[in-house]
Structures are given as C-alpha cells and as structure tokens.
Design a protein around this motif. Structure first.
Motif, PDB file in Angstrom:
ATOM      1  N   GLU A 164      41.359  55.049  37.622  1.00  0.00           N
ATOM      2  CA  GLU A 164      40.288  55.411  36.697  1.00  0.00           C
ATOM      3  C   GLU A 164      39.125  54.421  36.767  1.00  0.00           C
ATOM      4  OE1 GLU A 164      39.888  58.084  34.330  1.00  0.00           O
ATOM      5  OE2 GLU A 164      41.384  58.918  35.675  1.00  0.00           O
ATOM      6  N   SER A 165      39.331  53.278  37.403  1.00  0.00           N
ATOM      7  CA  SER A 165      38.304  52.251  37.520  1.00  0.00           C
ATOM      8  C   SER A 165      37.532  52.448  38.822  1.00  0.00           C
ATOM      9  CB  SER A 165      38.940  50.859  37.511  1.00  0.00           C
ATOM     10  OG  SER A 165      39.726  50.669  36.361  1.00  0.00           O
ATOM     11  N   ASN A 166      36.357  51.856  38.909  1.00  0.00           N
ATOM     12  CA  ASN A 166      35.552  51.901  40.125  1.00  0.00           C
ATOM     13  C   ASN A 166      36.255  51.089  41.213  1.00  0.00           C
ATOM     14  OD1 ASN A 166      33.684  51.541  42.171  1.00  0.00           O
ATOM     15  ND2 ASN A 166      31.985  51.064  40.790  1.00  0.00           N
ATOM     16  N   GLY A 167      36.644  51.741  42.312  1.00  0.00           N
ATOM     17  CA  GLY A 167      37.379  51.090  43.396  1.00  0.00           C
ATOM     18  C   GLY A 167      36.605  50.012  44.114  1.00  0.00           C
ATOM     19  N   ASP A 168      35.272  50.007  43.982  1.00  0.00           N
ATOM     20  CA  ASP A 168      34.447  49.018  44.680  1.00  0.00           C
ATOM     21  C   ASP A 168      34.236  47.734  43.885  1.00  0.00           C
ATOM     22  OD1 ASP A 168      34.112  50.627  46.942  1.00  0.00           O
ATOM     23  OD2 ASP A 168      32.454  51.712  46.003  1.00  0.00           O
ATOM     24  N   LEU A 169      34.835  47.646  42.694  1.00  0.00           N
ATOM     25  CA  LEU A 169      34.710  46.415  41.907  1.00  0.00           C
ATOM     26  C   LEU A 169      35.614  45.335  42.476  1.00  0.00           C
ATOM     27  CD1 LEU A 169      34.717  47.789  38.244  1.00  0.00           C
ATOM     28  CD2 LEU A 169      32.776  46.915  39.531  1.00  0.00           C
ATOM     29  N   ALA A 170      35.087  44.110  42.536  1.00  0.00           N
ATOM     30  CA  ALA A 170      35.881  42.983  43.031  1.00  0.00           C
ATOM     31  C   ALA A 170      36.847  42.523  41.952  1.00  0.00           C
ATOM     32  CB  ALA A 170      34.970  41.834  43.447  1.00  0.00           C
ATOM     33  N   VAL A 171      38.111  42.376  42.342  1.00  0.00           N
ATOM     34  CA  VAL A 171      39.138  41.885  41.437  1.00  0.00           C
ATOM     35  C   VAL A 171      39.151  40.360  41.471  1.00  0.00           C
ATOM     36  CG1 VAL A 171      41.626  41.844  40.976  1.00  0.00           C
ATOM     37  CG2 VAL A 171      40.543  43.937  41.766  1.00  0.00           C
ATOM     38  N   ALA A 172      39.011  39.815  42.687  1.00  0.00           N
ATOM     39  CA  ALA A 172      39.061  38.361  42.854  1.00  0.00           C
ATOM     40  C   ALA A 172      38.460  37.990  44.192  1.00  0.00           C
ATOM     41  CB  ALA A 172      40.509  37.881  42.782  1.00  0.00           C
ATOM     42  N   LYS A 173      38.168  36.700  44.345  1.00  0.00           N
ATOM     43  CA  LYS A 173      37.733  36.183  45.639  1.00  0.00           C
ATOM     44  C   LYS A 173      38.335  34.798  45.833  1.00  0.00           C
ATOM     45  CE  LYS A 173      33.382  33.798  44.775  1.00  0.00           C
ATOM     46  NZ  LYS A 173      31.979  33.698  45.128  1.00  0.00           N
ATOM     47  N   ILE A 174      38.367  34.387  47.078  1.00  0.00           N
ATOM     48  CA  ILE A 174      38.914  33.090  47.440  1.00  0.00           C
ATOM     49  C   ILE A 174      37.755  32.174  47.818  1.00  0.00           C
ATOM     50  CG2 ILE A 174      40.527  31.858  48.942  1.00  0.00           C
ATOM     51  CD1 ILE A 174      41.810  34.094  47.187  1.00  0.00           C
ATOM     52  N   SER A 175      37.728  30.994  47.233  1.00  0.00           N
ATOM     53  CA  SER A 175      36.674  30.029  47.550  1.00  0.00           C
ATOM     54  C   SER A 175      37.284  28.637  47.684  1.00  0.00           C
ATOM     55  CB  SER A 175      35.594  30.050  46.466  1.00  0.00           C
ATOM     56  OG  SER A 175      36.155  29.733  45.212  1.00  0.00           O
ATOM     57  N   TYR A 176      36.474  27.714  48.187  1.00  0.00           N
ATOM     58  CA  TYR A 176      36.943  26.335  48.269  1.00  0.00           C
ATOM     59  C   TYR A 176      37.030  25.765  46.870  1.00  0.00           C
ATOM     60  CZ  TYR A 176      36.671  26.052  53.306  1.00  0.00           C
ATOM     61  OH  TYR A 176      36.902  26.246  54.636  1.00  0.00           O
ATOM     62  N   ASN A 177      38.031  24.954  46.638  1.00  0.00           N
ATOM     63  CA  ASN A 177      38.197  24.303  45.348  1.00  0.00           C
ATOM     64  C   ASN A 177      37.257  23.113  45.318  1.00  0.00           C
ATOM     65  OD1 ASN A 177      39.021  23.019  43.026  1.00  0.00           O
ATOM     66  ND2 ASN A 177      41.198  23.382  43.391  1.00  0.00           N
TER      67      ASN A 177
END
Length: 189
Positions: A164-177
C-alpha cells in the motif's frame, strides 16, 4: 503472525472509574462499526500487549470465547500513558491494512566496516488477508556497501499481500560512520 491471547472482560463502568482501578477501557469494533463491544483490560495485560508490534493479530478471551483482533488505535494522554485501546475484530479471510515493522539484521557487519545504517522508514503499510501477514519485514544489510540504498520495492513481501506504500520510497541507506572517521583521524594525528 503470532496468535497472542489476552484476557478481557465486558464493562459497564465509565473510563475514568476503570483507570482509577488500574484497568484500561477498550472497545472492540466488528466488521460493521455500528456494532461495538465495550470491554476492559487489566494494566498487566496491557503491558504485555505493548511488548508486541501493533500489527500483531491477537486473540482476546472474553467469557471463555476467543475473538481474533488487531489493535487499531491506542489513545494516550498528554503524558504518553495509554488511556484507551480500540480493537478491530477480524475473521479468517478478512482483508485488512496493517503497518508491518521493518527489521534490519547484520548491522554488526556494517559496524566492523565503519559503516552506518540510516533508517528512514520503520514500518510499511500492506493489505491482504489477516492471517497471511508476516510478523516483520526482515532486511539483511550485512553485505551492503557505502552508498547502498534499500527501497520499499526491494523488501520481501509475500505474494498474497499487496503493498500500500509507494515502492520507490527509500527505507534506509548505508553511509560511512562519521564518528569512526573522527576517531581514525585522531589516531593518525
């Protein structure tokens, strides 16, 4: 989903009186919102209920009879204390909308690489038969690299469940700490 059982009793008292006695007023709506049942739950049962995701299917035991429900709403006062719970009665085969939590596993592997998981969405709205929902949507992030993104459409959703949600929305991303960068920079200097 887990079939969790909680004890409830019918009530005729007003909400404030119940709260003073350490009980929580509740209501169970049927398929027709005009037919509802006023019930109460002990504070102990309510605390036990709070340990599970809101999207869990629960069984409410009333006079020895089990009634399958989902939590529709938990009303809170200004201090965050639960003052009322609304349940929606469901039957096998009923189509419902639920928000299912997203669970990330493998974060230790990211930590060891100096990477950080940035989560944007904690749950995803799905629609389907009540007994077909998963408890959580699990995402393994252990093999991801810096710059990787996870979108709703990338989640493993059972085929009989509709997103039911927009499939193109970002759930998470990986970045440098960035904290690891600062620590490493201090060690070099």
């Amino acid at each position: 989903m887990d079939n969790l059982v909680f004890n409830i009793c019918e009530r005729s008292e007003k909400g404030n009186k119940l709260r003073r006695n350490g009980e929580i007023p509740c209501i169970i709506y049927g398929n027709d919102r005009n037919k509802s049942l006023a019930v109460k739950m002990t504070k102990k049962e309510m605390i036990r209920l709070l340990k599970y995701p809101k999207s869990s299917i629960v069984s409410l035991r009333l006079n020895g009879v089990l009634k399958k429900c989902i939590v529709k709403e938990m009303q809170q006062d200004a201090f965050g204390k639960i003052i009322h719970i609304d349940f929606q009665s469901i039957n096998k085969g009923d189509v419902v909308k639920l928000k299912i939590p997203v669970n990330f596993v493998g974060q230790e592997a990211l930590d060891s690489k100096g990477l950080l998981l940035e989560s944007f969405i904690t749950d995803v709205e799905l629609q389907g038969e009540a007994d077909k929902f998963p408890d959580t949507l699990t995402v393994d992030v252990s093999k991801l690299e810096e710059g990787s993104q996870i979108f709703i459409k990338d989640l493993s959703i059972p085929s009989e469940i509709v997103l039911e949600s927009n499939g193109d929305l970002a759930v998470a991303k990986i970045s440098y700490n960035s904290r690891n960068k600062d620590v490493n920079q201090e060690q070099i200097e």
